[in-house]
Design an enzyme around this catalytic site. Structure first.
Site, PDB file in Angstrom:
ATOM      1  N   SER A 233     -14.015  -2.600  25.630  1.00 48.32           N
ATOM      2  CA  SER A 233     -15.410  -2.663  26.045  1.00 48.32           C
ATOM      3  C   SER A 233     -15.653  -3.888  26.941  1.00 48.32           C
ATOM      4  CB  SER A 233     -16.268  -2.673  24.766  1.00 48.32           C
ATOM      5  OG  SER A 233     -17.620  -2.524  25.034  1.00 48.32           O
TER       6      SER A 233
ATOM      7  N   ASP B  74     -16.163   9.121  26.454  1.00 44.15           N
ATOM      8  CA  ASP B  74     -16.743   7.778  26.518  1.00 44.15           C
ATOM      9  C   ASP B  74     -17.381   7.548  27.897  1.00 44.15           C
ATOM     10  OD1 ASP B  74     -17.315   5.085  26.463  1.00 44.15           O
ATOM     11  OD2 ASP B  74     -15.249   4.416  26.137  1.00 44.15           O
TER      12      ASP B  74
ATOM     13  N   HIS C 288     -16.634   5.819  22.434  1.00 47.94           N
ATOM     14  CA  HIS C 288     -16.241   4.516  22.991  1.00 47.94           C
ATOM     15  C   HIS C 288     -15.351   3.720  22.027  1.00 47.94           C
ATOM     16  CE1 HIS C 288     -16.476   1.000  25.528  1.00 47.94           C
ATOM     17  NE2 HIS C 288     -17.160   0.289  24.664  1.00 47.94           N
TER      18      HIS C 288
END
Ligand SMILES: *[C@@H]1O[C@H](CO)[C@@H](O)[C@H](O)[C@H]1NC(C)=O
Length: 297
Positions: free
Chosen positions: A174, A230, A286
């Site tokens: 991320s 994602d 994600h």
């Protein structure tokens, strides 16, 4: 796959097929290659653990899955400065550098509200000496990377000397993947030329412009793994001038890990083709799982 989805997928293929660009073919990774990523996946997930836990290496499941790790330094407050840690893995013989990610829903809105801009990477020429003026990156990522740059470099230097190794691996998920990618450009500019680097990123958003992606392709060894639908890896949008470097691995719905050659490969087997816009995304994808590892501490 439903008939409608199949029709859409075939329509997408038909639209893409006359393109004159010749690309290398997409290949499926074997299980041993996928398993080879897993120690790094646990390290990326451990980036979410508080510095006190990573420095003692008692952070629970994430730490227990790399039991021989020897921590060197950690920092951040998880608020104005993302957590990070540096240490040595004697099994891999590598220094590991990890950065914390962030809450995906906040992160997605940050990366779609366009309240950011592309900024010259060498704005701080102390951090990025000698890189071309044409290289630009997300201003927020650049500011965050600067907050930990000196401490991360010092810890890596200490570890390389203490453990007599010249191998450094950078990981992150991320926002942590974006910071890790900037560190992967930064560290080689300050360490001896014989140092070998590799970078393993998970759920990486786009970080910079075309010149940045080209620089990464020419100078780094990057693998960025993204999971199913994602939406984070497709933002900020290409229409804003952002480009992904090569090295994509896309985990398809069917569970196959596709190696997607080139930058922003448009195939429906890769993230750009699979998730055409954020409304087609599934934010819960994600965090994974990435070969059984769900990110977080
Ligand atoms: C460049 O970054 C370093 C490390 O974060 C910092 O100490 C220095 O003040 C920065 N220089 C400028 C001009 O911002």
């Amino acid at each position: 796959m439903s008939f409608v989805l199949l029709t859409l997928a075939l329509a997408g293929l038909a639209a893409a097929s006359p393109a004159p660009i010749r690309r290398q073919s997409i290949t499926a990774l074997g299980q041993s290659t996928i398993d080879g990523f897993t120690p790094y996946t646990w390290y990326a997930s451990a980036g979410y653990c508080a510095p006190s836990a990573t420095l003692a290496w008692n952070c629970g499941t994430n730490c227990d899955n790399n039991p021989s790790f020897e921590p060197i330094a950690s920092g951040g407050d998880g608020d104005s400065v993302q957590y990070w840690y540096v240490g040595y893995d004697p099994t891999l013989g590598e220094i590991i550098v990890a950065h914390q990610g962030t809450d995906p829903s906040e992160f997605e809105s940050d990366l779609t509200d366009a309240d950011f801009f592309l900024e010259q990477l060498n704005t701080n020429s102390t951090l990025f000496p000698g890189v071309s003026d044409s290289i630009e990156v997300h201003n927020g990522f650049l500011a965050e990377q600067a907050l930990t740059a000196d401490a991360v470099l010092a810890a890596v230097q200490q570890g390389m000397s203490q453990y007599s190794t010249t191998a450094v691996t950078l990981v992150g998920h991320s926002l942590g993947a974006a910071l890790s990618l900037l560190d992967s450009v930064y560290l080689p500019l300050h360490l001896p030329s014989g140092t070998s680097f590799k970078t393993l990123n998970y759920g990486l958003p786009r970080v910079g412009n075309q010149a940045f992606a080209d620089y990464v392709d020419a100078n780094l060894h990057l693998t960025h793994i993204n999971n199913e639908e994602d939406p984070i890896p497709i933002v900020p949008g290409m229409f804003l001038g952002f480009v992904h470097p090569a090295g994509e691995v896309h985990i398809e719905d069917v569970g196959e890990w596709a190696s997607c050659p080139g930058q922003d490969n448009p195939s429906t087997q890769c993230i750009v083709g699979d998730v055409p816009n954020v409304f087609d995304g599934t934010l819960s994808d994600h965090d994974g799982p990435y070969n059984g590892v769900t990110m977080g501490c």
